[in-house]
Write a protein that holds these residues in place. Structure first.
Motif, mmCIF file in Angstrom:
data_model
loop_
_atom_site.group_PDB
_atom_site.id
_atom_site.type_symbol
_atom_site.label_atom_id
_atom_site.label_comp_id
_atom_site.label_asym_id
_atom_site.label_seq_id
_atom_site.Cartn_x
_atom_site.Cartn_y
_atom_site.Cartn_z
ATOM 1 N N GLN A 183 1.331 6.103 -7.283
ATOM 2 C CA GLN A 183 0.361 6.427 -7.891
ATOM 3 C C GLN A 183 -0.066 7.940 -7.021
ATOM 4 O O GLN A 183 -1.111 8.663 -7.965
ATOM 5 C CB GLN A 183 -0.885 5.501 -7.726
ATOM 6 C CG GLN A 183 -0.572 4.360 -8.137
ATOM 7 C CD GLN A 183 -1.687 3.384 -7.988
ATOM 8 O OE1 GLN A 183 -2.972 3.672 -7.937
ATOM 9 N NE2 GLN A 183 -1.433 1.874 -7.616
ATOM 10 N N LYS A 214 -7.762 8.616 -5.127
ATOM 11 C CA LYS A 214 -7.520 7.156 -5.387
ATOM 12 C C LYS A 214 -7.244 6.369 -4.192
ATOM 13 O O LYS A 214 -7.310 5.062 -4.491
ATOM 14 C CB LYS A 214 -6.313 7.178 -6.530
ATOM 15 C CG LYS A 214 -6.350 7.812 -7.799
ATOM 16 C CD LYS A 214 -5.038 7.603 -8.462
ATOM 17 C CE LYS A 214 -5.205 8.144 -9.909
ATOM 18 N NZ LYS A 214 -4.253 7.666 -11.040
ATOM 19 N N ILE A 215 -6.776 6.866 -3.206
ATOM 20 C CA ILE A 215 -6.512 6.122 -1.766
ATOM 21 C C ILE A 215 -7.609 5.156 -1.706
ATOM 22 O O ILE A 215 -7.220 3.979 -1.210
ATOM 23 C CB ILE A 215 -6.140 7.147 -0.807
ATOM 24 C CG1 ILE A 215 -4.903 7.886 -1.100
ATOM 25 C CG2 ILE A 215 -5.844 6.251 0.538
ATOM 26 C CD1 ILE A 215 -4.492 8.861 -0.100
ATOM 27 N N PHE A 231 1.154 -1.197 0.033
ATOM 28 C CA PHE A 231 -0.096 0.092 0.010
ATOM 29 C C PHE A 231 0.970 1.122 -0.098
ATOM 30 O O PHE A 231 0.541 2.067 -0.805
ATOM 31 C CB PHE A 231 -0.986 -0.180 1.035
ATOM 32 C CG PHE A 231 -1.980 1.331 1.116
ATOM 33 C CD1 PHE A 231 -3.037 1.386 0.460
ATOM 34 C CD2 PHE A 231 -1.513 2.320 2.053
ATOM 35 C CE1 PHE A 231 -3.973 2.187 0.493
ATOM 36 C CE2 PHE A 231 -2.568 3.420 2.149
ATOM 37 C CZ PHE A 231 -3.600 3.342 1.230
ATOM 38 N N ASN A 241 2.485 1.634 -3.281
ATOM 39 C CA ASN A 241 1.582 2.122 -4.453
ATOM 40 C C ASN A 241 0.969 3.474 -4.205
ATOM 41 O O ASN A 241 0.784 4.451 -4.929
ATOM 42 C CB ASN A 241 0.147 1.304 -4.412
ATOM 43 C CG ASN A 241 0.630 -0.072 -5.056
ATOM 44 O OD1 ASN A 241 1.221 -0.323 -6.035
ATOM 45 N ND2 ASN A 241 -0.201 -1.261 -4.546
ATOM 46 N N LEU A 242 1.097 3.980 -2.958
ATOM 47 C CA LEU A 242 0.776 5.221 -2.700
ATOM 48 C C LEU A 242 1.848 6.156 -3.086
ATOM 49 O O LEU A 242 1.596 7.321 -3.567
ATOM 50 C CB LEU A 242 0.517 5.204 -1.089
ATOM 51 C CG LEU A 242 0.264 6.862 -0.536
ATOM 52 C CD1 LEU A 242 -1.269 7.227 -0.897
ATOM 53 C CD2 LEU A 242 0.501 6.775 0.948
ATOM 54 N N THR A 284 -5.139 -2.042 -6.125
ATOM 55 C CA THR A 284 -3.938 -2.352 -6.508
ATOM 56 C C THR A 284 -2.924 -3.070 -5.717
ATOM 57 O O THR A 284 -2.117 -3.868 -6.118
ATOM 58 C CB THR A 284 -3.058 -1.152 -7.087
ATOM 59 O OG1 THR A 284 -3.794 -0.126 -7.802
ATOM 60 C CG2 THR A 284 -1.808 -1.263 -7.847
ATOM 61 N N THR A 285 -3.200 -2.927 -4.435
ATOM 62 C CA THR A 285 -2.594 -3.638 -3.350
ATOM 63 C C THR A 285 -2.891 -4.841 -3.089
ATOM 64 O O THR A 285 -2.167 -5.942 -2.732
ATOM 65 C CB THR A 285 -2.778 -2.709 -2.050
ATOM 66 O OG1 THR A 285 -2.092 -1.423 -2.448
ATOM 67 C CG2 THR A 285 -1.805 -3.556 -0.803
ATOM 68 N N GLU A 336 -8.855 2.763 -5.472
ATOM 69 C CA GLU A 336 -7.855 2.433 -6.553
ATOM 70 C C GLU A 336 -6.450 1.812 -5.919
ATOM 71 O O GLU A 336 -6.009 1.136 -6.473
ATOM 72 C CB GLU A 336 -7.493 3.338 -7.727
ATOM 73 C CG GLU A 336 -6.860 3.233 -8.840
ATOM 74 C CD GLU A 336 -6.717 4.078 -9.903
ATOM 75 O OE1 GLU A 336 -5.984 4.120 -10.747
ATOM 76 O OE2 GLU A 336 -7.742 5.182 -9.840
ATOM 77 N N VAL A 337 -6.063 2.626 -4.960
ATOM 78 C CA VAL A 337 -4.765 2.069 -4.447
ATOM 79 C C VAL A 337 -4.902 0.871 -3.598
ATOM 80 O O VAL A 337 -3.975 0.081 -3.615
ATOM 81 C CB VAL A 337 -4.018 3.055 -3.542
ATOM 82 C CG1 VAL A 337 -3.058 2.727 -2.725
ATOM 83 C CG2 VAL A 337 -3.977 4.397 -4.265
#
Length: 488
Positions: free
Chosen positions: A231, A246-247, A224, A227-228, A254-255, A250-251
């Motif tokens: 992104q 996005k947190i 996380f 990706n943070l 992705t995690t 979307e983030v």
């Protein structure tokens, strides 16, 4: 008790025909001291199982309405006189109130069903304390791992085991017979010294899940954060774009697949390490290190957490088009294309990539679902060892391979695009490929005939460097003994 019997509501006596091992317990009178929730549930289950129940209470007139009409509710002294087996369903701090009944209780079997509020709350177990108060009685610890709800509704899908311990074998056999008539499976845990461990069992919260959960949380936090940075933080610093929206979705989305993918590979990595250890030392009898032994024992929990993260990823992915931000982006893209007068935006490569990516992902999730379902005790018990091993080992490895294809299809050629490296950090999926690809490569190496045959011999008992005796005839016709190494 059969599954059909347990599916029926407890409204009448259960037939005891065809089970001679539990016939001696049928129809006997059982005493219950206490009038709490567990005592009431216990009385209901005993009555429905064909026993005569006598409940001892300090206020029988007020408590009589709480128990089934078939149960006799009377004073404690009267209840004790009418039976030889008595369930003590009161708290430890109230045991001393029974001291006035010591003479009447002499020679009786007392079944202690109590639990503590904390693990190892007292130096001695409740059952041992009860036995010290009534040395003329035989105390048996049991039924404390069974809930009041299970007693009333029947152990349909829960654990049917009843753990029993006592210093008296005959008393344990009597209580075991009662447990069998009630539809439970008695498990002999030994002498009274085991009571402390039995009393701690209901107080433990998922003891086998702590390490896997901390592992999953650790991986989630690492991915996380990674990706943070890529992104959200990178576009904010480099391009002054606010993408903090996005947190939440979307983030996280992705995690989750990163955690699921790595956790799935961690299910099969300890098996690879164990095989390497056996090949290196040439024996299966050498003890694995404690960390590897613990890892092997937690594979089931790690696999279920992998499936959980994969299922969440699927749900999050389905919800992506529902976001307001996604709708704004679609409208913005459509307006730009209209201004630039682009009539055809079809990209054949991207279409095929997404079609394959989604299709392979669905197959991987389906296989993970199968692995999760067959790991449940009710399903696993219906499979023989070969079937269970095929699903968990062979299909599990296939799931790992398909998950790898899913990840590679997602990445496609992005690993070679310099624009994908934010702060010189590679795309997240490239990091997740490290452990799974190592496991897959090791499995391929182990499948080579020369290595596979050697590993198979080791697992069948062959040991490197072990000497075996043999006998040879001498020139005089007599036999002489010698030694040779088993790896020659």
């Amino acid at each position: 008790m059969s599954g059909g019997d347990m599916a029926k509501p407890l409204l009448g006596h259960r037939s005891m025909e065809g089970d001679p091992s539990i016939t001696p317990a049928a129809g006997r009178t059982i005493g219950v001291l206490g009038s709490g929730d567990f005592a009431r549930s216990l009385a209901i289950r005993l009555v429905c199982s064909g026993f005569k129940v006598v409940v001892g209470s300090r206020n029988p007139k007020r408590k009589a309405g709480l128990f089934p009409s078939a149960a006799e509710v009377t004073f404690q002294a009267e209840a004790v006189k009418k039976t030889d087996v008595i369930f003590v369903a009161i708290f430890r701090e109230h045991y001393s109130t029974l001291c006035d009944l010591a003479d009447v209780l002499a020679g009786k079997i007392l079944v202690d069903v109590s639990n503590n509020t904390e693990i190892n709350h007292h130096k001695e177990s409740n059952a041992e304390y009860l036995a010290s108060l009534f040395p003329a009685c035989t105390v048996v610890k049991g039924f404390n791992v069974v809930s009041a709800w299970t007693l009333q509704s029947g152990a349909r899908d829960g654990n049917k085991q009843v753990l029993i311990c006592s210093n008296n074998q005959e008393a344990k056999r009597t209580v075991a017979e009662i447990a069998q008539v009630m539809g439970f499976t008695p498990v002999d845990m030994g002498c009274m010294s085991s009571a402390c461990e039995i009393e701690n069992i209901p107080l433990r919260l998922l003891p086998a899940w702590k390490i896997p959960i901390f592992l999953a949380l650790g991986l989630f936090l690492c991915f996380f954060t990674y990706n943070l940075v890529r992104q959200v933080i990178h576009p904010y610093i480099r391009e002054q774009k606010n993408k903090f929206y996005k947190i939440p979705v979307e983030v996280v989305n992705t995690t989750l697949p990163c955690v699921a993918y790595v956790m799935l590979s961690l299910v099969y990595l300890p098996g690879v390490l164990a095989a390497c250890s056996q090949l290196y030392y040439g024996t299966k009898y050498r003890r694995f290190p404690d960390w590897l032994d613990q890892w092997l024992q937690h594979r089931k929990q790690i696999g279920l957490l992998s499936f959980f993260c994969a299922a969440l990823h699927a749900v999050y992915s389905l919800c992506l088009p529902m976001r307001r931000s996604h709708r704004y982006q679609l409208i913005e893209t459509a307006v730009k294309q209209a201004v630039e007068k682009k009539m055809n935006i079809w990209v054949e490569e991207e279409v095929w990539r997404m079609e394959i990516y989604i299709s392979v992902g669905i197959i991987a999730l389906g296989l993970l679902s199968l692995l999760a379902i067959t790991s449940l005790p009710s399903i696993a018990n219906s499979l023989n060892w070969r079937e269970f091993s095929f699903i968990q080992s062979t299909l599990g490895f296939i799931a790992l391979v398909i998950s790898t294809l899913h990840t590679l299809t997602y990445g496609w050629s992005r690993a070679f695009d310099e624009n994908q490296y934010k702060f010189y950090l590679p795309p997240t999926y490239t990091l997740t490929l490290l452990v799974p690809c190592t496991v897959i490569l090791a499995k391929v190496v182990f499948s080579l005939p020369c290595i596979q045959q050697r590993l198979l011999r080791i697992r069948r008992g062959w040991e490197k460097g072990r000497y075996v005796k043999f006998v040879l005839p001498s020139a005089t016709g007599e036999y002489s003994s010698g030694e040779t190494s088993s790896n020659v």
